[in-house]
Design an enzyme around this catalytic site. Structure first.
Site, short mmCIF file in Angstrom:
data_model
loop_
_atom_site.label_atom_id
_atom_site.label_comp_id
_atom_site.label_asym_id
_atom_site.label_seq_id
_atom_site.Cartn_x
_atom_site.Cartn_y
_atom_site.Cartn_z
N HIS A 155 34.46 -42.98 19.95
CA HIS A 155 33.69 -44.03 19.27
C HIS A 155 32.71 -44.74 20.20
CE1 HIS A 155 35.64 -43.86 15.36
NE2 HIS A 155 36.82 -43.81 15.96
N HIS B 112 40.13 -41.62 22.63
CA HIS B 112 39.46 -41.50 21.33
C HIS B 112 38.56 -42.72 21.06
CE1 HIS B 112 38.61 -40.90 17.14
NE2 HIS B 112 39.17 -42.06 16.85
N SER C 199 36.40 -36.56 20.66
CA SER C 199 37.37 -36.98 21.67
C SER C 199 38.48 -35.96 21.88
CB SER C 199 38.00 -38.33 21.28
OG SER C 199 38.78 -38.22 20.10
N GLU D 224 34.39 -40.42 11.50
CA GLU D 224 35.52 -39.83 12.23
C GLU D 224 35.39 -38.31 12.38
OE1 GLU D 224 37.83 -41.16 14.03
OE2 GLU D 224 38.05 -43.20 13.27
#
Ligand code: TIH
Ligand code: FE2
Length: 294
Positions: free
Chosen positions: A167, A162, A227, A208
């Site tokens: 990110h 993730h 992700s 997010e």
């Protein structure tokens, strides 16, 4: 970043400087002693890290590299279909390996000429103010462990997949890092816990879990969708509301499941103008006014 939930795994400091990660009920690694030992070792390395040091080297196992390969291979085609333009540009610029777990310290070196962002290792939960405040200094707190091999498609716990695939590809593009930095500056500027929570919820529903309309359909720009090979196939079926600061900043979410409510921007430019503009200028008072408007 690490938050509370079904898989909440608190990090407990032991006397000898090592730490132990307490996997809770329902965690897929709970009855896997090898996995638990890995989590403790990786968290201990982060706990012993000092600011200014490079992120610790992790001796990833063949099994961990295999989880990385499985997730990256699955996401390869799905990103082309479901990821927004700006993310795909960042992904191309960053050039992450798909056959092995990369080290955070080498990723920081690769990000330096692109955006100047650097990773720093998180043992577990990073308090909101530290997590967001670091973004103002182009520092991104990241976990280094790999999700359990039995659940590659989705984890409620942010893991290195993730942090890096979600990110990292955004940390490679200035259009995104301007937003991360603005969120960090906002978190440093506001004083009350309520205002900080509002800033963090706007972050949740944008960087997010944000989605954006493009000419050929709804795309994801949020790292949590990008992700997860499972969630990325489902987000178009969720309740999609228009981007709205007051609504995002006051909507509750459950981190243990696919997000049922998402906020769609009409364009990435709208995210920059509305969300970036909010973080650039927000104060405790302006947030209190938005709360009243919700
Ligand atoms: N659900 C994400 C994944 O499976 O990759 C990880 C998380 C993102 C945000 C919170 S948890
Ligand atoms: Fe995240």
């Amino acid at each position: 970043m690490f938050e509370e939930g079904q898989y909440f795994a608190p990090v407990v400091k032991k006397g000898d400087g090592s730490v132990s990660v307490e996997l809770g009920e329902g965690h897929p690694g709970l009855d896997d002693p090898v996995y638990r030992e890995r989590r403790d070792r990786i968290a201990t390395a982060a706990a012993q890290w000092q600011p200014g040091d490079p992120a610790p080297l992790i001796d990833y196992t063949d099994e961990e590299h295999e989880v990385w390969r499985v997730v990256c291979a699955d996401l390869h085609a799905k990103h082309r279909t479901y990821a927004c333009r700006e993310y795909l540009d960042g992904k191309e610029a960053f050039g992450l390996p798909e056959d092995h777990v990369p080290q955070l310290h080498e990723l920081s070196e690769a990000l330096a000429p692109l955006t100047g962002f650097a990773y720093q290792p998180a043992a577990g939960l990073v308090p909101l103010r530290d997590f967001y405040g670091a973004l103002a200094d182009k520092r991104f707190w990241a976990t280094q462990y790999v999700r359990h091999h039995s659940v590659p498609l989705y984890t409620p716990e942010p893991d290195v997949l993730h942090e890096v695939v979600g990110h990292g590809n955004t940390l490679a593009d200035r259009r995104f890092t301007d937003l991360y930095e603005a969120a960090g500056a906002a978190a440093r500027r506001v004083e009350s816990d309520e205002a900080l929570e509002f800033v963090s919820k706007v972050f949740w529903f944008t960087l997010e879990f944000g989605v954006v309309h493009e000419t050929d359909g709804l795309k994801a720009y949020g790292a949590g969708i990008l992700s997860s090979p499972g969630e990325i196939e489902e987000f178009r079926q969720m309740t999609i509301r228009p981007l709205d600061l007051a609504d995002m900043g006051t909507t509750d979410y459950d981190i243990t499941h696919y997000q049922e409510v998402l906020f769609a921007a009409s364009s990435f430019g709208q995210v920059q103008d509305v969300v970036g503009g909010f973080w650039d200028t927000c104060t405790d008072d302006s947030i209190a006014a938005l709360r009243l408007a919700a």
